[in-house]
Design an enzyme around this catalytic site. Structure first.
Site, short mmCIF file in Angstrom:
data_model
loop_
_atom_site.label_atom_id
_atom_site.label_comp_id
_atom_site.label_asym_id
_atom_site.label_seq_id
_atom_site.Cartn_x
_atom_site.Cartn_y
_atom_site.Cartn_z
CE LYS A 90 -4.73 1.95 -0.63
NZ LYS A 90 -4.06 0.71 -0.24
CB SER A 116 -4.14 1.83 3.90
OG SER A 116 -3.45 1.39 2.76
CB SER A 149 -0.96 0.01 1.19
OG SER A 149 -2.08 -0.81 0.93
#
Length: 386
Positions: free
Chosen positions: A68, A125, A65
């Protein structure tokens, strides 16, 4: 026999000296100054992009993640550019609602503001929130991924390829980046002050308190000066983090990729940041105004002009070296009229250890028009009458 023993002993000493020399050189030039419990890591100054520490910085790895960071960059760029607004309402698609992993359980057709979706992405997230934002900006999930890769190329992230906007990697083979590339996009994101309003949230909620959010970045609560930025964990990627913090005007980014566990990830990031703050300082070089002489103006309505120095940006240097900064002023002796406001008359160069750390123009603060016959005649009359 004694000669043979002496020869053997000398040979052993020579080999030992070579080995010791190699170890010392490696320790001084290559080995990071703190223990890196990860596959790769980078410590970068957010203001200048200067790399202070690195370990396998160009090894291509799964980012989970931490991916992101790039969607968050495109969203903040769209907001700051006036293309979208925080109070815009986004209608959730079936594609966004179907995203697995970390999520806020968005339903198809549900509406949520850009502000709340941004918060869910940065703090929790949330894969569904990130996808909904991407679709709102680009029109589709696929188009958004293309935007991510295009922006990565623009930033010089040559070792990065995104296959999705979330970092989910169960079915991906080439969703890869490097610690260096993560540091580059992290630095770009931190240029948008808006993002820190989200990445520094420890706990919050959505849907009038029905959905609780707790930041996945534990440093937000436990590390002084934390400004963000993003964590990531999958079985392929291990535990990753891009951790940013600011102290006394110094803003650092510690990227850690491929740690065996979450504790190693955060401890490594903290060790890198601590080392950076202990050894470097952000200072603004200074020039005493009295050292900048006037410039004579030839055939102008004024016979001289006092140059002004453009705003000096802070620089990162090793602590204790402030007094070692050298200043060189290169300025024209005279200039012919007309002189335009903002016209470059010279420059000031700051160096440290013969390395240029800043160069700034000395410019005219105002316009100076050339002398004309009428102006000269008027001056003569005033002189006679006085």
């Amino acid at each position: 026999m004694k000669k043979m023993l002496k020869s053997v002993f000398s040979l052993i000493l020579s080999v030992a000296a070579v080995i010791c020399s190699c170890v010392c050189v490696y320790g001084a030039e290559e080995k990071p100054p703190v223990e890196i419990k990860a596959k790769a890591a980078v410590l970068m100054d957010a203001s200048t992009g200067k790399v202070l520490m690195k370990h396998n910085e160009n090894q291509r790895l799964y980012p989970a993640s931490v991916t992101k960071i790039m969607p968050l960059l495109l969203v903040t760029e769209a907001i700051d550019g006036g293309k979208i607004a925080l109070n815009d309402m986004v209608t959730v698609s079936a594609t966004a609602a179907a995203k697995g992993g970390s999520q806020i359980w968005l339903k198809e057709g549900e509406q949520m503001s850009v502000d709340d979706l941004l918060k869910a992405t940065a703090v929790y997230s949330a894969n569904d929130a990130c996808t909904a934002l991407g679709e709102y900006i680009a029109g589709s999930d696929e188009a958004f991924v293309k935007m991510l890769n295009d922006r990565a190329k623009e930033l010089g992230m040559t070792n990065t390829n995104f296959e999705n906007c979330t970092g989910l990697d169960d079915t991906t083979e080439n969703h890869l980046t490097t610690a260096m590339d993560v540091a580059i996009m992290s630095r770009e994101l931190l240029k948008h002050e808006l993002i820190i309003n989200y990445t520094t949230i420890w706990m919050d909620s959505l849907r009038e308190g029905q959905t609780e959010l707790v930041n996945t970045n534990k440093l937000v609560r436990f590390y002084d000066g934390t400004t963000g930025l993003k964590t990531g964990t999958t079985s392929k990627a291990g535990c990753c983090v891009s951790a940013s913090a600011m102290r006394e005007g110094t803003h650092l980014i510690a990227v850690v990729m491929g740690s065996d566990n979450s504790s190693d990830r955060f401890e490594t990031a903290k060790a890198m940041l601590n080392w950076g703050f202990a050894n470097y300082a952000t200072v603004t070089p200074f020039v005493e105004p009295s050292l900048i002489p006037d410039v004579a103006v030839i055939n102008g309505v004024s016979d001289k002009i006092t140059p002004v120095l453009s705003e000096i940006e802070p620089v990162l240097i090793k602590k204790g070296r402030e007094e070692d900064i050298n200043r060189t002023i290169d300025l024209a002796v005279d200039v012919a009229a007309p002189v335009e406001k903002g016209q470059v008359l010279g420059n000031v160069t700051f160096t440290l250890d013969n390395e240029v750390i800043g160069e700034y123009n000395l410019t005219a603060p105002e316009e100076i028009k050339p002398l004309t016959f009428m102006i000269i005649f008027t001056r003569i009359l005033r002189a006679i009458s006085s």
